[in-house]
Design an enzyme around this catalytic site. Structure first.
Site, short mmCIF file in Angstrom:
data_model
loop_
_atom_site.label_atom_id
_atom_site.label_comp_id
_atom_site.label_asym_id
_atom_site.label_seq_id
_atom_site.Cartn_x
_atom_site.Cartn_y
_atom_site.Cartn_z
N ARG A 119 80.15 31.63 81.32
CA ARG A 119 78.91 30.87 81.42
C ARG A 119 78.39 30.60 80.00
O ARG A 119 78.41 31.49 79.15
CB ARG A 119 77.84 31.63 82.22
CG ARG A 119 78.06 31.60 83.73
CD ARG A 119 77.88 30.20 84.33
NE ARG A 119 78.09 30.16 85.77
CZ ARG A 119 79.25 29.89 86.38
NH1 ARG A 119 80.34 29.63 85.67
NH2 ARG A 119 79.33 29.87 87.69
N GLU B 245 74.94 22.67 79.13
CA GLU B 245 75.90 21.74 79.77
C GLU B 245 75.29 20.96 80.93
O GLU B 245 75.76 19.88 81.28
CB GLU B 245 77.14 22.50 80.26
CG GLU B 245 76.89 23.44 81.45
CD GLU B 245 78.15 24.15 81.90
OE1 GLU B 245 78.82 24.78 81.07
OE2 GLU B 245 78.47 24.07 83.11
N HIS C 281 83.88 22.46 81.51
CA HIS C 281 83.81 23.30 82.71
C HIS C 281 84.89 22.91 83.72
O HIS C 281 84.59 22.62 84.88
CB HIS C 281 82.41 23.21 83.34
CG HIS C 281 82.04 24.46 84.08
ND1 HIS C 281 80.79 25.02 84.02
CD2 HIS C 281 82.75 25.26 84.91
CE1 HIS C 281 80.75 26.11 84.78
NE2 HIS C 281 81.93 26.26 85.33
P1 NAI Z 1 83.79 39.34 89.00
O1 NAI Z 1 82.50 39.61 89.63
O2 NAI Z 1 85.06 39.60 89.74
O3 NAI Z 1 83.89 40.19 87.62
C1 NAI Z 1 82.85 40.26 86.68
C2 NAI Z 1 83.03 41.58 85.92
O4 NAI Z 1 82.10 41.61 84.84
C3 NAI Z 1 82.73 42.81 86.81
O5 NAI Z 1 83.80 43.73 86.71
C4 NAI Z 1 81.45 43.39 86.20
O6 NAI Z 1 81.39 44.81 86.29
C5 NAI Z 1 81.60 42.93 84.75
N1 NAI Z 1 80.35 42.94 83.99
C6 NAI Z 1 79.09 42.74 84.43
N2 NAI Z 1 78.23 42.83 83.39
C7 NAI Z 1 78.98 43.09 82.29
C8 NAI Z 1 78.66 43.28 80.92
N3 NAI Z 1 77.40 43.23 80.46
N4 NAI Z 1 79.67 43.53 80.06
C9 NAI Z 1 80.95 43.58 80.50
N5 NAI Z 1 81.31 43.41 81.78
C10 NAI Z 1 80.34 43.14 82.67
O7 NAI Z 1 83.74 37.86 88.48
P2 NAI Z 1 84.95 36.86 88.20
O8 NAI Z 1 85.37 36.20 89.45
O9 NAI Z 1 85.97 37.56 87.38
O10 NAI Z 1 84.21 35.75 87.31
C11 NAI Z 1 83.72 36.03 86.02
C12 NAI Z 1 82.84 34.88 85.59
O11 NAI Z 1 83.62 33.71 85.40
C13 NAI Z 1 81.80 34.45 86.67
O12 NAI Z 1 80.63 35.20 86.55
C14 NAI Z 1 81.55 33.01 86.36
O13 NAI Z 1 80.42 32.94 85.54
C15 NAI Z 1 82.79 32.58 85.56
N6 NAI Z 1 83.55 31.51 86.22
C16 NAI Z 1 83.82 30.37 85.51
C17 NAI Z 1 84.55 29.34 86.07
C18 NAI Z 1 84.89 28.08 85.30
O14 NAI Z 1 85.34 27.10 85.90
N7 NAI Z 1 84.74 28.06 83.99
C19 NAI Z 1 85.00 29.41 87.47
C20 NAI Z 1 84.71 30.69 88.11
C21 NAI Z 1 83.99 31.69 87.50
#
Ligand code: NAI
Length: 357
Positions: free
Chosen positions: A236, A265, A297
């Site tokens: 993000r 964005e 994105h």
């Molecule tokens: P997820 O929920 O599976 O994993 C997120 C991880 O981040 C969790 O293990 C959580 O414990 C950890 N976390 C939370 N706060 C943290 C911190 N302060 N420091 C370090 N780790 C922390 O999420 P997923 O599916 O892996 O997605 C990650 C991010 O990717 C989403 O939040 C979304 O913003 C982004 N995303 C971007 C896309 C794109 O097209 N560019 C598409 C899909 C997701």
């Protein structure tokens, strides 16, 4: 019949949604503009809205939706930082998302950006097209033997780490909720955030945007990174303080930056502004750095991800229409589905820029 108002839709959203077996059971209004407090009146008689990453569902917008009879917010994405969940809960609005449409798509795009940036593929492509076959200024580095720091080892971070391990890259990880068994099996080492920053040649962000992670990457963080390190952000935009990033890039301290997301964005990405004067000075400045690579994105944009987004979204919308429970893993805020009011059998008029399915 339940009407669902879709916002910020593109041809590929409509195409993949239309391919789902459930699509014919739903009456959909497809809007191309984004849903915000200012556009919420367009919801008409819809009982559900289906939104994407840059629709802004703050408390005033949710109140308007609720007043208009909306009872479900269905996100076509995993991140939900753009919805005020507390307000939704207090209004009795259910919120669902697509929790994992293709973590592979995002992880693979992250690595595509890293490889392109490091080996100067974007610059080489332009040179060769102009019959400039010079290699000056295109020197990269081997990923093998380098250290990458993965911040956030959820679904996407884990796959990114796995791909990096395939290159023979050492992987450090930071996550407040670590997965020790996974790390041990893959040879990934969890460490604290400061050590990760100080030790990594590449830092890749895979954590959600929350009030506490906003601007996690700021002047102080950049100063703690290894000189010449690469920063990859496909999570993000607001995780990174853009002003501080630009100042750091100007000093030459960072080796490269790849962004699929950008702090401001909203209103820019996903649209063609090629005939206009770019008003965003910080984005303009970022685009001038030879070691900055930006995509708009698109990390999620694969056939598999679009199919899964459509499948889960259509499934949840049918559950809502039939008063059935939502697909369990996609629920952010659960509220009992009320029976449709009788006047909702009348389909509202379609607005300009919308299409019925
Ligand atoms: P997820 O929920 O599976 O994993 C997120 C991880 O981040 C969790 O293990 C959580 O414990 C950890 N976390 C939370 N706060 C943290 C911190 N302060 N420091 C370090 N780790 C922390 O999420 P997923 O599916 O892996 O997605 C990650 C991010 O990717 C989403 O939040 C979304 O913003 C982004 N995303 C971007 C896309 C794109 O097209 N560019 C598409 C899909 C997701």
């Amino acid at each position: 019949m339940n009407t669902i108002a879709f916002y910020d839709t593109k041809p590929y959203d409509r195409e993949y949604f239309a391919r789902t077996p459930e699509a014919h059971q739903l009456h959909c209004q497809f809007h191309e503009f984004r849903l915000t407090n200012e556009t919420a009146a367009s919801v008409g008689g819809a009982r559900a809205v289906c939104v994407f990453v840059n629709d802004r569902l703050d408390a005033p917008c949710l109140r308007q939706l609720h007043q208009a009879g909306v009872r479900l917010v269905a996100l076509r994405c995993a991140g939900f930082n753009n919805v005020d969940l507390t307000a939704a809960k207090s209004l009795g609005l259910a919120v669902v998302r697509v929790p994992a449409y293709s973590p592979h798509a995002v992880a693979e795009h992250t690595i595509a950006l890293l490889l392109a940036l490091n080996r100067n593929i974007h610059r080489a492509y332009n040179r060769v097209r102009e019959h400039n076959f010079s290699l000056n200024g295109l020197v990269g580095f081997d990923l093998h033997g380098k250290t990458a720091g993965v911040v956030g080892t959820g679904k996407i971070g884990k796959i990114t780490a796995q791909i990096l391990r395939g290159f023979g890259t050492e992987v450090l990880a930071f996550d407040p909720y670590p997965s020790p068994a996974w790390a041990a099996a893959l040879g990934v080492r969890y460490t604290d955030f400061t050590t990760l920053l100080a030790s990594s040649h590449i830092v890749s962000l895979h954590l959600p945007l929350t009030p506490s992670s906003r601007h996690l990457f700021n002047a102080e963080t950049f100063a703690s990174m290894k000189p010449g390190a690469y920063l990859l952000n496909t999570s993000r935009g607001k995780l990174v303080d853009t002003t501080a990033l630009i100042e750091t890039l100007k000093t030459g301290r960072l080796g490269g930056v790849a962004l699929d997301v950008y702090e401001e964005e909203e209103g820019l990405f996903f649209e063609d502004h090629s005939g206009e004067i770019l008003q965003d000075d910080e984005l303009s400045r970022l685009l001038t750095f030879p070691n900055v690579l930006i995509t708009a994105h698109q990390a999620f944009l694969t056939h598999e991800a679009l199919s899964e987004i459509a499948r889960v979204t259509a499934g949840n919308l049918v559950c809502f229409a039939e008063g059935q429970p939502f697909l369990a893993e996609s629920v952010l805020v659960d509220c009992p589905t009320p029976a449709p009011a009788s006047n909702e059998h009348t389909a509202p008029a379609l607005s300009r820029g919308s299409a019925s399915l």
